[in-house]
Design an enzyme around this catalytic site. Sequence first.
Site, PDB file in Angstrom:
ATOM      1  N   ASP A 200      78.148  62.240  11.318  1.00 18.38           N
ATOM      2  CA  ASP A 200      78.051  60.853  11.912  1.00 18.38           C
ATOM      3  C   ASP A 200      78.929  60.000  10.792  1.00 18.38           C
ATOM      4  O   ASP A 200      79.387  58.703  10.506  1.00 18.38           O
ATOM      5  CB  ASP A 200      76.722  59.396  11.313  1.00 18.38           C
ATOM      6  CG  ASP A 200      75.980  60.319  10.457  1.00 18.38           C
ATOM      7  OD1 ASP A 200      76.376  60.564   9.458  1.00 18.38           O
ATOM      8  OD2 ASP A 200      74.464  59.759  10.586  1.00 18.38           O
TER       9      ASP A 200
ATOM     10  N   ASP B  77      76.365  63.882   5.348  1.00 18.86           N
ATOM     11  CA  ASP B  77      76.824  62.324   5.826  1.00 18.86           C
ATOM     12  C   ASP B  77      76.907  60.885   5.868  1.00 18.86           C
ATOM     13  O   ASP B  77      76.625  61.089   4.333  1.00 18.86           O
ATOM     14  CB  ASP B  77      74.714  62.540   5.944  1.00 18.86           C
ATOM     15  CG  ASP B  77      74.167  61.539   7.161  1.00 18.86           C
ATOM     16  OD1 ASP B  77      73.274  62.728   8.049  1.00 18.86           O
ATOM     17  OD2 ASP B  77      74.015  60.792   6.791  1.00 18.86           O
TER      18      ASP B  77
ATOM     19  N   HIS C 275      66.561  61.807   4.297  1.00 16.26           N
ATOM     20  CA  HIS C 275      66.053  60.348   3.891  1.00 16.26           C
ATOM     21  C   HIS C 275      64.297  60.614   3.433  1.00 16.26           C
ATOM     22  O   HIS C 275      64.233  58.973   3.073  1.00 16.26           O
ATOM     23  CB  HIS C 275      66.705  59.107   5.103  1.00 16.26           C
ATOM     24  CG  HIS C 275      67.596  58.915   5.517  1.00 16.26           C
ATOM     25  ND1 HIS C 275      68.691  58.576   4.606  1.00 16.26           N
ATOM     26  CD2 HIS C 275      68.092  58.202   6.061  1.00 16.26           C
ATOM     27  CE1 HIS C 275      69.757  57.974   4.652  1.00 16.26           C
ATOM     28  NE2 HIS C 275      69.579  58.789   6.097  1.00 16.26           N
TER      29      HIS C 275
ATOM     30  N   HIS D 277      75.224  58.637   5.424  1.00 15.00           N
ATOM     31  CA  HIS D 277      74.243  57.410   5.211  1.00 15.00           C
ATOM     32  C   HIS D 277      74.115  58.430   3.575  1.00 15.00           C
ATOM     33  O   HIS D 277      73.952  59.905   3.866  1.00 15.00           O
ATOM     34  CB  HIS D 277      72.916  57.300   5.754  1.00 15.00           C
ATOM     35  CG  HIS D 277      73.709  57.049   7.060  1.00 15.00           C
ATOM     36  ND1 HIS D 277      73.630  57.455   8.577  1.00 15.00           N
ATOM     37  CD2 HIS D 277      73.482  55.122   7.592  1.00 15.00           C
ATOM     38  CE1 HIS D 277      74.086  57.330   9.469  1.00 15.00           C
ATOM     39  NE2 HIS D 277      74.090  56.070   9.326  1.00 15.00           N
TER      40      HIS D 277
END
Length: 353
Positions: free
Chosen positions: A246, A158, A121, A160
Amino acid sequence: MGYYVEPGQYYESAEAKRRMRNLVDACGLLELLVTDVRDGGVVRRAATRQELEAVHAPAYVERVAAASGKGGGDAGDCAFYGPGSFAIAALAAGCAIGAVDAVAEGRVDNAYVLCRPPGHHATREMGMGFCVFNSVAVAAKHARTRLRMGRVAVVDYDVHHGNGTEEAFYGDPGVLVVSVHEDSLYPLGTGKVEDRGEGAGEGYNVNVPLPPGSGVGAYTEAFDRIVHPLLDAFEPEIILVSSGFDASALDPLGHMMLPSGWFGEAAARLAARGVGVVFVHEGGYSEVAAPFCGLRVLEAMAGVPKSNVVDVMEGEIRAYGYQETQAHQRAVIDRVEREIEEVKGLMRSRAAA
Ligand SMILES: [Zn+2]
């Protein structure tokens, strides 16, 4: 999280990573891996300022370094860190570089960097979502500039969206970035199908925003129809994987339905492509599930027979309803498949030239 929430362990902690490492050790797999520079394996070192600044603004790097010396701070949006964190984050990025070097030089076939904090991120100007420095982006830049690789692929599973990695290579056709993530989770507003890169890099950024509730069917189909066909056409010299666990059914910060075994299957297919793969650890906040996901990946990468370790949740999660691809999930994959048709042709003609 507010006045009425009893404090517990923060989501991003060392715990899931510690347990993954210990599970790999306890089942005997660790003995079969090249783990140390003494084995002629992977060099562990911190990334230099220059290496970090290939992705991050010098002022941001300096800001983290200064606050790290004084007690910590927030690197931007929900990326809190304590004293000394600059050295830890630089070490995570440096280990990713070391792993890329080891794979590029043929010292190991592939590598897994079990590090924290996560990185995907983190943008040029700030940290976000537990991420301080973007380790995968720093390592990919290293491969592009220092190792002079013309084609580097980043696969991000991931849950996200890897917004920082997307930003770092948005205009670079030498880095193919494919992110399979949960639609509209974090960061809000990024990771859309139409965000395809710009200029010469147009088409080389591919987002697959799967609806919440996606499971084995949708993820496998996304890899069969999007990720692997893109890699076939792009023919990368190295593959970096933003390895977040995740999207596990048990993760507290995602809403997908994957069992640990899926991550092993995905890793086996990536490792079988015949090009070096460097996995860099990202998210994965279930202390129970993430270690099993990691073990399955390492078993697949190492090409050793599966250990006797049983994840008792594997069968239960696979038996959940709606694991097969649902129509609204397939509609997203259909749309992305149409979007990448043209760039796949472009990649093939580039490779032929
Ligand atoms: Zn994540």
